[in-house]
Design a protein around this motif. Sequence first.
Motif, short mmCIF file in Angstrom:
data_model
loop_
_atom_site.label_atom_id
_atom_site.label_comp_id
_atom_site.label_asym_id
_atom_site.label_seq_id
_atom_site.Cartn_x
_atom_site.Cartn_y
_atom_site.Cartn_z
N MET A 127 -41.95 -72.04 84.21
CA MET A 127 -40.96 -71.73 83.25
C MET A 127 -41.42 -70.19 82.77
SD MET A 127 -40.79 -74.64 80.52
CE MET A 127 -42.53 -74.94 79.82
N ALA A 147 -31.59 -64.45 62.39
CA ALA A 147 -32.48 -63.29 63.08
C ALA A 147 -32.77 -64.53 63.79
CB ALA A 147 -33.72 -62.59 62.09
N ASP A 165 -31.34 -66.25 67.08
CA ASP A 165 -30.53 -66.89 66.85
C ASP A 165 -29.68 -67.18 68.70
OD1 ASP A 165 -27.39 -66.58 68.31
OD2 ASP A 165 -26.84 -65.20 66.47
N ASP A 216 -30.15 -68.07 75.19
CA ASP A 216 -31.12 -68.38 75.64
C ASP A 216 -32.56 -68.93 74.96
OD1 ASP A 216 -34.24 -67.47 76.07
OD2 ASP A 216 -33.18 -65.39 77.91
N GLY A 238 -35.45 -69.31 75.41
CA GLY A 238 -36.86 -69.09 76.12
C GLY A 238 -37.68 -68.68 74.53
N ALA A 239 -37.09 -68.83 73.06
CA ALA A 239 -38.18 -68.81 71.94
C ALA A 239 -38.46 -70.17 71.61
CB ALA A 239 -37.47 -67.52 70.68
N SER A 279 -46.86 -65.86 68.43
CA SER A 279 -45.65 -64.96 69.17
C SER A 279 -45.77 -63.48 68.53
CB SER A 279 -44.23 -64.73 68.58
OG SER A 279 -43.39 -65.94 68.97
N ARG A 334 -44.92 -59.80 76.41
CA ARG A 334 -43.60 -59.27 77.75
C ARG A 334 -43.76 -57.87 76.67
NH1 ARG A 334 -40.21 -62.87 81.28
NH2 ARG A 334 -41.74 -64.75 81.26
N HIS A 382 -40.62 -58.00 73.45
CA HIS A 382 -39.26 -59.14 74.08
C HIS A 382 -38.80 -60.08 73.11
CE1 HIS A 382 -41.45 -62.86 74.29
NE2 HIS A 382 -42.20 -62.24 73.60
N LEU A 401 -36.83 -59.54 70.00
CA LEU A 401 -35.35 -58.38 69.75
C LEU A 401 -34.48 -58.94 68.22
CD1 LEU A 401 -33.97 -58.62 73.79
CD2 LEU A 401 -35.52 -57.27 72.24
N ASP A 455 -42.89 -73.25 67.75
CA ASP A 455 -42.28 -71.92 68.64
C ASP A 455 -41.54 -71.94 67.68
OD1 ASP A 455 -41.92 -70.23 71.17
OD2 ASP A 455 -41.15 -72.16 72.60
N THR A 491 -41.32 -67.27 66.90
CA THR A 491 -39.99 -66.63 66.66
C THR A 491 -39.79 -65.73 65.56
OG1 THR A 491 -40.06 -67.48 68.65
CG2 THR A 491 -38.55 -65.02 68.45
P1 FAD Z 1 -41.75 -66.08 71.85
O1 FAD Z 1 -41.72 -66.00 70.99
O2 FAD Z 1 -41.12 -67.86 71.85
O3 FAD Z 1 -39.78 -66.04 72.38
C1 FAD Z 1 -39.38 -64.57 72.83
C2 FAD Z 1 -38.50 -64.67 73.24
O4 FAD Z 1 -37.06 -65.44 73.25
C3 FAD Z 1 -37.90 -63.84 73.90
O5 FAD Z 1 -38.51 -63.74 75.61
C4 FAD Z 1 -36.11 -64.07 74.33
O6 FAD Z 1 -36.00 -65.67 75.57
C5 FAD Z 1 -35.93 -64.78 73.53
N1 FAD Z 1 -35.37 -64.25 72.01
C6 FAD Z 1 -35.70 -62.81 71.34
N2 FAD Z 1 -35.27 -62.21 70.50
C7 FAD Z 1 -35.47 -63.41 70.31
C8 FAD Z 1 -34.20 -63.96 68.63
N3 FAD Z 1 -33.62 -63.03 68.19
N4 FAD Z 1 -33.84 -65.28 68.46
C9 FAD Z 1 -33.80 -66.08 69.37
N5 FAD Z 1 -34.53 -65.74 70.95
C10 FAD Z 1 -35.14 -64.78 70.60
N6 FAD Z 1 -39.24 -65.97 82.54
C11 FAD Z 1 -39.76 -65.52 83.99
O7 FAD Z 1 -39.98 -64.55 83.23
N7 FAD Z 1 -39.24 -65.99 85.08
C12 FAD Z 1 -38.89 -67.16 84.91
O8 FAD Z 1 -38.36 -67.50 85.48
C13 FAD Z 1 -38.95 -67.96 83.22
N8 FAD Z 1 -38.26 -68.97 83.72
C14 FAD Z 1 -37.89 -69.56 82.04
C15 FAD Z 1 -37.54 -71.29 81.96
C16 FAD Z 1 -37.55 -71.77 80.79
C17 FAD Z 1 -37.15 -73.65 80.28
C18 FAD Z 1 -38.53 -71.44 79.52
C19 FAD Z 1 -38.46 -71.89 78.20
C20 FAD Z 1 -38.82 -69.90 79.73
C21 FAD Z 1 -38.65 -68.84 81.03
N9 FAD Z 1 -39.18 -68.28 81.19
C22 FAD Z 1 -39.57 -67.21 82.44
C23 FAD Z 1 -39.86 -67.48 79.86
C24 FAD Z 1 -39.06 -66.55 78.66
O9 FAD Z 1 -38.60 -65.72 79.93
C25 FAD Z 1 -39.56 -65.81 77.87
O10 FAD Z 1 -40.72 -64.70 77.96
C26 FAD Z 1 -40.28 -67.20 76.92
O11 FAD Z 1 -40.09 -68.40 77.18
C27 FAD Z 1 -41.29 -66.26 76.03
O12 FAD Z 1 -42.24 -67.21 75.56
P2 FAD Z 1 -43.28 -66.59 74.50
O13 FAD Z 1 -43.37 -67.80 73.21
O14 FAD Z 1 -43.79 -65.77 74.46
O15 FAD Z 1 -42.41 -66.20 73.04
#
Ligand code: FAD
Length: 339
Positions: A33, A108, A110, A166, A168-169, A239, A244, A255, A257, A283, A287
């Motif tokens: 991930m 916020a 989304d 997405d 990712g959060a 978070s 990133r 990251h 946004l 999680d 965020t």
């Molecule tokens: P958190 O605060 O939990 O989340 C921040 C992330 O949420 C941001 O990076 C963005 O993706 C998203 N986000 C941003 N703003 C908002 C918003 N307003 N509302 C909702 N969501 C928002 N990273 C790679 O580089 N390569 C990969 O191949 C890759 N694969 C992944 C596969 C899976 C299944 C997952 C869950 C994550 C993966 N990632 C990958 C990482 C991903 O891109 C994020 O960087 C990571 O999930 C952020 O987690 P965090 O706990 O650091 O931050």
Amino acid sequence: MKHLHYCTAFTLTLLLVATSCKQALPPQTEFKMGTVCSINLFEKGTPQLYSEIFQRLTDLESILSANRNDTNIAEINAKAGIAPFKAAPETLYVLQTALLYSEKTQGAFDPTIGPLVKAWNIGTEYAAVPSPEVIKKVRSLIDYRKIVIDPVKGTVFLPLPGMKLDLGAIAKGYAADEIVTILTKHKIKKAIIDLGGNIFAYGEKTPNKNWIIGIRNPENPDENSILTIPVTNKTIVTSGVYERFFEQDGIRYHHILDPATGFPVNNDLLSVTIITSISINADALSTSAFLLGTDRGMALINSLPDTEAIFINKKHEIRVTPGLKNNISLKNTDYTVIQ
Ligand code: FAD
Ligand code: MG
């Protein structure tokens, strides 16, 4: 002859016990991930159990990743404006949970943030500030209320071409909960799950003894912990601006946004940590609270049962929920706990 048979059976049992003890592996780490995932199963760490856990992470990544073109998320995004996609139960669950937090944060948080995430490319070598035109265009594609979920058919439809999910959060939190489900199934009593800083301190460390979890200094994440907290069977998710980011013209862009501006959310926070029992909630909430800022974020956390939080801001102030006040140990005197 019969005696000999018993002897053999006894030796065999001893041998089996000995080999099963020997089989306990050290903590295992794999890159999943987009992050470093470490699992410590202590004396119960058999190769089979580690492999079942990492296989689950591999499977979840192949369903939920927004960074590949063969996942449910990629299929839903590719069919935006065209047709609904029949999604896996995991996708529906994580998306529906995400939407609860979109409601709680008035949008916020989304999960349709995908086009903005792609426009910024943060975490890749192409990270750059998008043009105002691009920001304007992608912002018009972000609206969680437009997602059409048919729970009976199990489909997800994004009605506007170019809309993108997405998760990712929130998806790493779900992955941690799924590991806990595996541990419970195997009656494992304790473990430390660390999915790139998304922690689950599962069970009791030893009878009546807490795990001590360190919270990173958001300005120097590789330094010693800024503070520690004792926990038992809790998830701890942070978070922050340091996870990133990239710098352009001396400005740091992280990251998380803001859909309202199209830019990284700009408030006084460096990090928000959530401590609760279910990692998908932690999680989503870390965020969400970061996006809402200290006052609204704290109000959201305080409205929820069994949820504690630590907000660290740029003035080096640490604010914690009432349940943590007598529980944290500050390790870094550059920071002050505000009561
Ligand atoms: P958190 O605060 O939990 O989340 C921040 C992330 O949420 C941001 O990076 C963005 O993706 C998203 N986000 C941003 N703003 C908002 C918003 N307003 N509302 C909702 N969501 C928002 N990273 C790679 O580089 N390569 C990969 O191949 C890759 N694969 C992944 C596969 C899976 C299944 C997952 C869950 C994550 C993966 N990632 C990958 C990482 C991903 O891109 C994020 O960087 C990571 O999930 C952020 O987690 P965090 O706990 O650091 O931050
Ligand atoms: Mg999160």
